[in-house]
Each structure stands twice: as structure tokens, then as C-alpha cells.
Design a protein around this motif. Structure first.
Motif, PDB file in Angstrom:
ATOM      1  N   ARG A 147       0.833  -1.202   0.000  1.00 32.57           N
ATOM      2  CA  ARG A 147       0.000   0.000   0.000  1.00 32.57           C
ATOM      3  C   ARG A 147       0.870   1.255   0.000  1.00 32.57           C
ATOM      4  O   ARG A 147       0.575   2.231  -0.674  1.00 32.57           O
ATOM      5  N   TYR A 148       1.963   1.224   0.789  1.00 33.83           N
ATOM      6  CA  TYR A 148       2.886   2.355   0.805  1.00 33.83           C
ATOM      7  C   TYR A 148       3.468   2.579  -0.595  1.00 33.83           C
ATOM      8  O   TYR A 148       3.582   3.707  -1.056  1.00 33.83           O
ATOM      9  N   PHE A 149       3.836   1.481  -1.240  1.00 36.61           N
ATOM     10  CA  PHE A 149       4.498   1.544  -2.543  1.00 36.61           C
ATOM     11  C   PHE A 149       3.572   2.118  -3.615  1.00 36.61           C
ATOM     12  O   PHE A 149       3.975   2.962  -4.416  1.00 36.61           O
ATOM     13  N   LEU A 150       2.329   1.669  -3.654  1.00 39.28           N
ATOM     14  CA  LEU A 150       1.387   2.129  -4.670  1.00 39.28           C
ATOM     15  C   LEU A 150       0.902   3.555  -4.387  1.00 39.28           C
ATOM     16  O   LEU A 150       0.641   4.320  -5.317  1.00 39.28           O
ATOM     17  N   GLY A 151       0.769   3.893  -3.118  1.00 35.62           N
ATOM     18  CA  GLY A 151       0.405   5.256  -2.754  1.00 35.62           C
ATOM     19  C   GLY A 151      -1.005   5.668  -3.104  1.00 35.62           C
ATOM     20  O   GLY A 151      -1.320   6.862  -3.146  1.00 35.62           O
ATOM     21  N   LYS A 152      -1.881   4.695  -3.348  1.00 33.24           N
ATOM     22  CA  LYS A 152      -3.250   5.020  -3.761  1.00 33.24           C
ATOM     23  C   LYS A 152      -4.184   5.260  -2.589  1.00 33.24           C
ATOM     24  O   LYS A 152      -5.093   6.078  -2.656  1.00 33.24           O
ATOM     25  N   ARG A 153      -3.955   4.509  -1.512  1.00 32.28           N
ATOM     26  CA  ARG A 153      -4.886   4.570  -0.390  1.00 32.28           C
ATOM     27  C   ARG A 153      -4.133   4.828   0.911  1.00 32.28           C
ATOM     28  O   ARG A 153      -2.958   4.492   1.039  1.00 32.28           O
ATOM     29  N   PRO A 154      -4.824   5.398   1.875  1.00 33.69           N
ATOM     30  CA  PRO A 154      -4.200   5.655   3.180  1.00 33.69           C
ATOM     31  C   PRO A 154      -4.148   4.393   4.025  1.00 33.69           C
ATOM     32  O   PRO A 154      -4.720   3.359   3.664  1.00 33.69           O
ATOM     33  N   VAL A 155      -3.481   4.487   5.155  1.00 34.15           N
ATOM     34  CA  VAL A 155      -3.448   3.405   6.138  1.00 34.15           C
ATOM     35  C   VAL A 155      -4.374   3.796   7.279  1.00 34.15           C
ATOM     36  O   VAL A 155      -4.252   4.894   7.825  1.00 34.15           O
ATOM     37  N   LYS A 156      -5.298   2.916   7.624  1.00 30.90           N
ATOM     38  CA  LYS A 156      -6.274   3.229   8.657  1.00 30.90           C
ATOM     39  C   LYS A 156      -5.783   2.754  10.016  1.00 30.90           C
ATOM     40  O   LYS A 156      -5.430   1.595  10.192  1.00 30.90           O
TER      41      LYS A 156
ATOM     42  N   TYR B 270       7.016   8.610   0.365  1.00 33.86           N
ATOM     43  CA  TYR B 270       7.462   7.220   0.515  1.00 33.86           C
ATOM     44  C   TYR B 270       7.952   6.683  -0.826  1.00 33.86           C
ATOM     45  O   TYR B 270       9.005   6.040  -0.901  1.00 33.86           O
ATOM     46  N   GLN B 271       7.186   6.937  -1.891  1.00 32.86           N
ATOM     47  CA  GLN B 271       7.580   6.451  -3.213  1.00 32.86           C
ATOM     48  C   GLN B 271       8.914   7.047  -3.633  1.00 32.86           C
ATOM     49  O   GLN B 271       9.749   6.352  -4.232  1.00 32.86           O
ATOM     50  N   VAL B 272       9.134   8.300  -3.325  1.00 32.84           N
ATOM     51  CA  VAL B 272      10.393   8.960  -3.681  1.00 32.84           C
ATOM     52  C   VAL B 272      11.577   8.262  -3.024  1.00 32.84           C
ATOM     53  O   VAL B 272      12.552   7.899  -3.684  1.00 32.84           O
ATOM     54  N   TYR B 273      11.486   8.054  -1.711  1.00 30.34           N
ATOM     55  CA  TYR B 273      12.597   7.429  -1.007  1.00 30.34           C
ATOM     56  C   TYR B 273      12.769   5.958  -1.396  1.00 30.34           C
ATOM     57  O   TYR B 273      13.892   5.457  -1.485  1.00 30.34           O
ATOM     58  N   GLU B 274      11.664   5.259  -1.649  1.00 29.22           N
ATOM     59  CA  GLU B 274      11.749   3.851  -2.045  1.00 29.22           C
ATOM     60  C   GLU B 274      12.392   3.721  -3.419  1.00 29.22           C
ATOM     61  O   GLU B 274      13.280   2.893  -3.633  1.00 29.22           O
ATOM     62  N   HIS B 275      11.954   4.560  -4.360  1.00 29.51           N
ATOM     63  CA  HIS B 275      12.524   4.526  -5.711  1.00 29.51           C
ATOM     64  C   HIS B 275      14.003   4.897  -5.690  1.00 29.51           C
ATOM     65  O   HIS B 275      14.812   4.306  -6.409  1.00 29.51           O
ATOM     66  N   PHE B 276      14.332   5.875  -4.849  1.00 27.02           N
ATOM     67  CA  PHE B 276      15.724   6.314  -4.782  1.00 27.02           C
ATOM     68  C   PHE B 276      16.610   5.228  -4.184  1.00 27.02           C
ATOM     69  O   PHE B 276      17.744   5.024  -4.626  1.00 27.02           O
ATOM     70  N   GLU B 277      16.092   4.529  -3.197  1.00 26.77           N
ATOM     71  CA  GLU B 277      16.851   3.422  -2.602  1.00 26.77           C
ATOM     72  C   GLU B 277      17.121   2.338  -3.639  1.00 26.77           C
ATOM     73  O   GLU B 277      18.246   1.841  -3.769  1.00 26.77           O
ATOM     74  N   ARG B 278      16.087   1.976  -4.403  1.00 24.75           N
ATOM     75  CA  ARG B 278      16.251   0.947  -5.427  1.00 24.75           C
ATOM     76  C   ARG B 278      17.211   1.414  -6.518  1.00 24.75           C
ATOM     77  O   ARG B 278      18.044   0.621  -7.003  1.00 24.75           O
ATOM     78  N   LEU B 279      17.120   2.677  -6.886  1.00 21.81           N
ATOM     79  CA  LEU B 279      18.030   3.226  -7.896  1.00 21.81           C
ATOM     80  C   LEU B 279      19.470   3.143  -7.430  1.00 21.81           C
ATOM     81  O   LEU B 279      20.372   2.805  -8.208  1.00 21.81           O
ATOM     82  N   ASN B 280      19.712   3.433  -6.159  1.00 21.73           N
ATOM     83  CA  ASN B 280      21.061   3.344  -5.603  1.00 21.73           C
ATOM     84  C   ASN B 280      21.612   1.931  -5.662  1.00 21.73           C
ATOM     85  O   ASN B 280      22.767   1.703  -6.039  1.00 21.73           O
ATOM     86  N   ILE B 281      20.777   0.977  -5.269  1.00 21.83           N
ATOM     87  CA  ILE B 281      21.202  -0.426  -5.281  1.00 21.83           C
ATOM     88  C   ILE B 281      21.548  -0.869  -6.700  1.00 21.83           C
ATOM     89  O   ILE B 281      22.569  -1.515  -6.951  1.00 21.83           O
ATOM     90  N   LYS B 282      20.675  -0.511  -7.637  1.00 23.46           N
ATOM     91  CA  LYS B 282      20.890  -0.916  -9.026  1.00 23.46           C
ATOM     92  C   LYS B 282      22.111  -0.226  -9.626  1.00 23.46           C
ATOM     93  O   LYS B 282      22.865  -0.827 -10.401  1.00 23.46           O
TER      94      LYS B 282
END
Length: 240
Positions: free
Chosen positions: A6-15, A198-210
Motif C-alpha cells: 500500500r505504501y508503494f502504490l500510494g493510492k490509499r491511506p493506512v487506517k 514514501y515512493q520517492v525514497y523507495e525509488h531512490f533506494e532501489r536506484l542506488n542499489i541498481k
């Protein structure tokens, strides 16, 4: 982190309990300003050290006097922090939040959304939705009081050193610029504002690894790695 998809897709909140918590978009952060966002984040995650040392300029000696106090009780007992926390919760929940002095809790739509009983759970979700991953503290056993004092002194020096060496670390703008210029991810200056933090930091982390894998792959292909060296795997679990 049970809501990683859910965090990754960013479409819905966490209740949580009676409220929805959102990962803010870059556009939403820009609307209030990055400094204000960081203040909201520090307060809503009940980061006592940042709030009192960085925002209130409390000395380390004075901070030690309140270090072990309950964060929720401490924050709501100070009007200035209590009001900022209310605004921060409005920002992260997209609700009209008010503080109820009788219930000693924050309410929205006539329902309690955060109080002393659940503030840790709420703050943990806000941390995760904003790309903050804290390492779990490992319990340290000491042989004697002197060993404990030396350990605590060393930890303070480590934190101080870390603070002094992160001045040149990448800011949010730099991370966004890197994502916009990375090949093949579809992110550009015209749509990057739609990403959640969240998507920004997740994508950036993956970009760094790759990127580390790609750079070492060229070194390996040219025979500059020894037989004992291994290429870092980029198809792996991320921290976020």
C-alpha cells in the motif's frame, strides 16, 4: 511494516483506529514548505530529541532531564507543541483535527484518533509512510556502571560526529532531480510532484542499489575484480 504494498502504490491511506493516515505527495509538501513539513514530521513522530534540541535549542544537559518522560504527555503539556501537533495531524490525516482537553486526546469527526494509548502506533505508521526506517535498539548489557558510562559517552560522540558529517548529504530537491534524470523510470519534472514521499525514497533506494550493481558489473567485466569479490545483487528486498 505490514503495509509495504500500500505504501508503494500510494493510492490509499493506512487506517489506524478512527483515522486514515496518508503519505504526503511532493506537491503537498511544497504547498506548506519543506521546513514546515520537517517540523510536522518531527512532532507527529514524537521525536523528542529533534523537537527539543533542534527546534527549542535545549542543551544536551537539560534534555537529559526530560529524556525518559512520556513523549505524548510531554508534548500535549506544552501549548506551542500541542498546537503544532494538531496541525501536523491535520496534514497527515487530511482531517480537521482538534485537541480535546477533557479527553486529553486529539479528535476528528467526533472520534478520538490519537491519545496516550495509541500514539506510538500512529507515530510508527507516520514514520513509515514518510520513508523513515529506524533500526531496532538492541539491548546492551554492561558488566558495571563504568562500562555503561563509557558506552553512553561513546554513543553521544557518535551522534555528534554523524550530525557534523551529514551537512553535504542529499536534500529532497537533489533526490527528486536524480529521479527525474534517471533513465527509464518515467519520472520527470512535470510529474514528480505526484509521487508520495514514501515512493520517492523507495525509488531512490532501489536506484542506488541498481546503480552500484551496474558500476561494479563494468569493473567485473573488465577483469578487475578478484575471484572472491561478489557483485551486489539489486533484485533484493529494500529497507522501505
Amino acid at each position: 511494516m505490514n503495509n509495504r504494498l500500500r505504501y508503494f502504490l500510494g493510492k490509499r491511506p493506512v487506517k489506524i483506529k478512527n483515522v486514515n493516515i496518508y503519505s504526503p505527495t511532493i506537491d503537498a509538501i511544497d504547498d506548506i514548505g519543506e521546513i514546515q513539513y520537517n517540523i510536522y514530521l518531527a512532532v507527529a513522530t514524537f521525536n523528542k530529541e529533534v523537537v527539543f534540541k533542534n527546534l527549542f535549542n535545549l542543551s544536551s544537559e537539560n534534555y537529559e532531564e526530560i529524556e525518559n518522560e512520556d513523549a505524548y504527555e510531554l508534548f500535549v503539556s506544552i501549548p506551542a507543541i500541542r498546537d503544532v501537533l494538531k496541525n501536523a495531524l491535520c496534514f497527515f490525516t487530511r482531517e480537521n483535527v482538534e485537541f480535546d482537553s477533557i479527553l486529553f486526546a486529539y479528535v476528528a469527526n467526533n472520534q478520538v484518533i490519537i491519545d496516550k494509548e495509541n500514539y506510538v502506533e500512529v507515530s510508527n505508521v507516520i514514520s513509515e509512510l514518510n520513508g523513515i526506517v529506524e533500526e531496532k535498539n538492541k539491548s546492551v548489557k554492561f558488566k558495571n556502571k563504568k562500562a555503561k558510562e563509557l558506552y553512553e559517552k561513546r554513543e553521544k560522540l557518535r551522534v555528534k560526529y554523524k550530525k557534523n558529517t551529514t551537512d553535504d548529504s542529499l536534500g529532497l530537491k537533489d533526490i527528486l532531480s536524480i529521479l527525474c534524470n534517471a533513465d527509464g523510470n518515467g519520472v520527470n519534472v512535470f510529474n514528480v510532484g505526484q509521487l508520495t514521499i514514501y515512493q520517492v525514497y523507495e525509488h531512490f533506494e532501489r536506484l542506488n542499489i541498481k546503480e552500484q550493481h551496474t558500476r561494479l558489473l563494468r569493473v567485473w567485466a573488465n577483469g578487475y575484480l578478484s575471484k572472491d569479490d561478489k557483485l551486489p545483487e539489486w533484485i533484493t528486498k529494500s529497507k522501505l
